[in-house]
Design a protein around this motif. Structure first.
Motif, PDB file in Angstrom:
ATOM      1  N   ARG A  37       0.868  -0.983  -0.050  1.00 16.20           N
ATOM      2  CA  ARG A  37      -0.012   0.224   0.218  1.00 16.20           C
ATOM      3  C   ARG A  37       1.491   1.650  -0.133  1.00 16.20           C
ATOM      4  O   ARG A  37       1.626   1.340   1.043  1.00 16.20           O
ATOM      5  CB  ARG A  37      -0.784  -0.017   1.032  1.00 16.20           C
ATOM      6  N   CYS A  38       0.410   2.448  -0.717  1.00 13.17           N
ATOM      7  CA  CYS A  38       1.085   3.424  -0.901  1.00 13.17           C
ATOM      8  C   CYS A  38       1.252   4.106   0.356  1.00 13.17           C
ATOM      9  O   CYS A  38      -0.573   4.651   1.220  1.00 13.17           O
ATOM     10  CB  CYS A  38       0.851   4.718  -2.498  1.00 13.17           C
ATOM     11  N   TYR A  43       5.296  11.813   9.403  1.00 13.88           N
ATOM     12  CA  TYR A  43       6.256  11.684  10.974  1.00 13.88           C
ATOM     13  C   TYR A  43       4.921  10.201  11.047  1.00 13.88           C
ATOM     14  O   TYR A  43       5.702   9.563  11.913  1.00 13.88           O
ATOM     15  CB  TYR A  43       6.489  12.117  12.009  1.00 13.88           C
ATOM     16  N   ARG A  44       3.895   9.841  11.122  1.00 13.45           N
ATOM     17  CA  ARG A  44       3.539   8.774  11.137  1.00 13.45           C
ATOM     18  C   ARG A  44       4.038   7.508  10.994  1.00 13.45           C
ATOM     19  O   ARG A  44       3.842   6.171  11.642  1.00 13.45           O
ATOM     20  CB  ARG A  44       2.398   8.786  10.949  1.00 13.45           C
ATOM     21  N   LEU A  45       5.097   7.665   9.710  1.00 10.90           N
ATOM     22  CA  LEU A  45       5.530   6.487   8.982  1.00 10.90           C
ATOM     23  C   LEU A  45       7.278   5.747  10.142  1.00 10.90           C
ATOM     24  O   LEU A  45       6.766   4.488  10.051  1.00 10.90           O
ATOM     25  CB  LEU A  45       6.080   7.033   7.519  1.00 10.90           C
ATOM     26  N   ALA A  46       7.174   6.289  10.788  1.00  9.31           N
ATOM     27  CA  ALA A  46       8.017   6.653  11.771  1.00  9.31           C
ATOM     28  C   ALA A  46       7.545   5.571  13.151  1.00  9.31           C
ATOM     29  O   ALA A  46       8.337   4.781  13.541  1.00  9.31           O
ATOM     30  CB  ALA A  46       8.872   7.481  12.434  1.00  9.31           C
ATOM     31  N   PRO A  83       6.814   6.566   0.065  1.00 11.37           N
ATOM     32  CA  PRO A  83       6.937   5.186   0.500  1.00 11.37           C
ATOM     33  C   PRO A  83       5.984   4.374   0.436  1.00 11.37           C
ATOM     34  O   PRO A  83       4.616   4.317   0.005  1.00 11.37           O
ATOM     35  CB  PRO A  83       6.249   6.501   1.559  1.00 11.37           C
ATOM     36  N   VAL A  84       5.934   3.215   0.976  1.00 10.36           N
ATOM     37  CA  VAL A  84       4.878   1.613   0.767  1.00 10.36           C
ATOM     38  C   VAL A  84       5.186   0.991   2.092  1.00 10.36           C
ATOM     39  O   VAL A  84       6.307   0.783   2.416  1.00 10.36           O
ATOM     40  CB  VAL A  84       5.865   1.097  -0.388  1.00 10.36           C
ATOM     41  N   SER A 119      -5.229  10.985   3.895  1.00 10.53           N
ATOM     42  CA  SER A 119      -4.576   9.843   3.238  1.00 10.53           C
ATOM     43  C   SER A 119      -4.325   8.331   4.193  1.00 10.53           C
ATOM     44  O   SER A 119      -4.382   8.959   5.047  1.00 10.53           O
ATOM     45  CB  SER A 119      -3.221  10.706   1.984  1.00 10.53           C
ATOM     46  N   ASN A 120      -3.578   7.562   3.748  1.00 11.22           N
ATOM     47  CA  ASN A 120      -2.555   6.874   4.504  1.00 11.22           C
ATOM     48  C   ASN A 120      -1.161   7.127   5.033  1.00 11.22           C
ATOM     49  O   ASN A 120      -0.796   7.900   4.744  1.00 11.22           O
ATOM     50  CB  ASN A 120      -2.250   5.293   2.961  1.00 11.22           C
ATOM     51  N   PRO A 121      -1.014   6.403   5.722  1.00  6.41           N
ATOM     52  CA  PRO A 121      -2.473   5.360   6.861  1.00  6.41           C
ATOM     53  C   PRO A 121      -3.023   6.774   7.896  1.00  6.41           C
ATOM     54  O   PRO A 121      -2.323   7.971   8.540  1.00  6.41           O
ATOM     55  CB  PRO A 121      -0.587   4.769   7.430  1.00  6.41           C
TER      56      PRO A 121
END
Length: 137
Positions: A37-38, A43-46, A83-84, A119-121
């Motif tokens: 998933r794209c 900052y959430r990705l961390a 990012p994915v 957007s994701n996430p």
């Protein structure tokens, strides 16, 4: 809004506008599949960790709601588009409809319901995730 902290997130939400059969050809209820998933760079990705609960939210006018449950299957990575993350999801026999969650006094405040074009996430708090799990058919 304040930045999310790890304890704020009980479940990550990734969205799609596509039906399950277009997301994973031949995907059947009860069957697990791993999909990429794209994500939007933030900052959430961390905060995302392999094994963390995750669900697939179908957006749009055709059967919006929770269509699959599972977990993050890997670390956040990069591809040519940005990012994915890989997610391992099991397709639900019956989706949890958006309308049902909007009627729930806890779930109705979920970010994915307040900001459907986000957007994701996205994410669910512990109480919101419990409400979703309690709505499984």
């Amino acid at each position: 809004m304040a930045r999310l902290q790890p304890d704020d997130v009980a479940c990550w939400v990734v969205k799609t506008a596509r039906p399950a059969e277009a997301t994973v050809p031949g995907w059947r209820p009860g069957q697990a599949a791993t999909v990429s998933r794209c994500l939007r760079r933030s900052y959430r990705l961390a905060l995302m960790r392999p094994g963390a609960p995750c669900l697939l939210w179908r957006s749009g006018p055709d059967r919006p709601g929770v269509h699959a449950l599972g977990e993050l299957a890997g670390e956040v990575g990069e591809d040519a588009g940005g990012p994915v993350v890989a997610v391992r999801l099991t397709l639900l026999a019956a989706p949890v409809p958006r309308a049902e969650l909007l009627a729930d006094p806890v779930a109705r405040d979920a970010e994915v319901l307040r900001m459907p074009a986000g957007s994701n996430p996205s994410y669910l708090t512990p109480a919101q995730y419990a409400a979703v799990l309690g709505s499984l058919h």
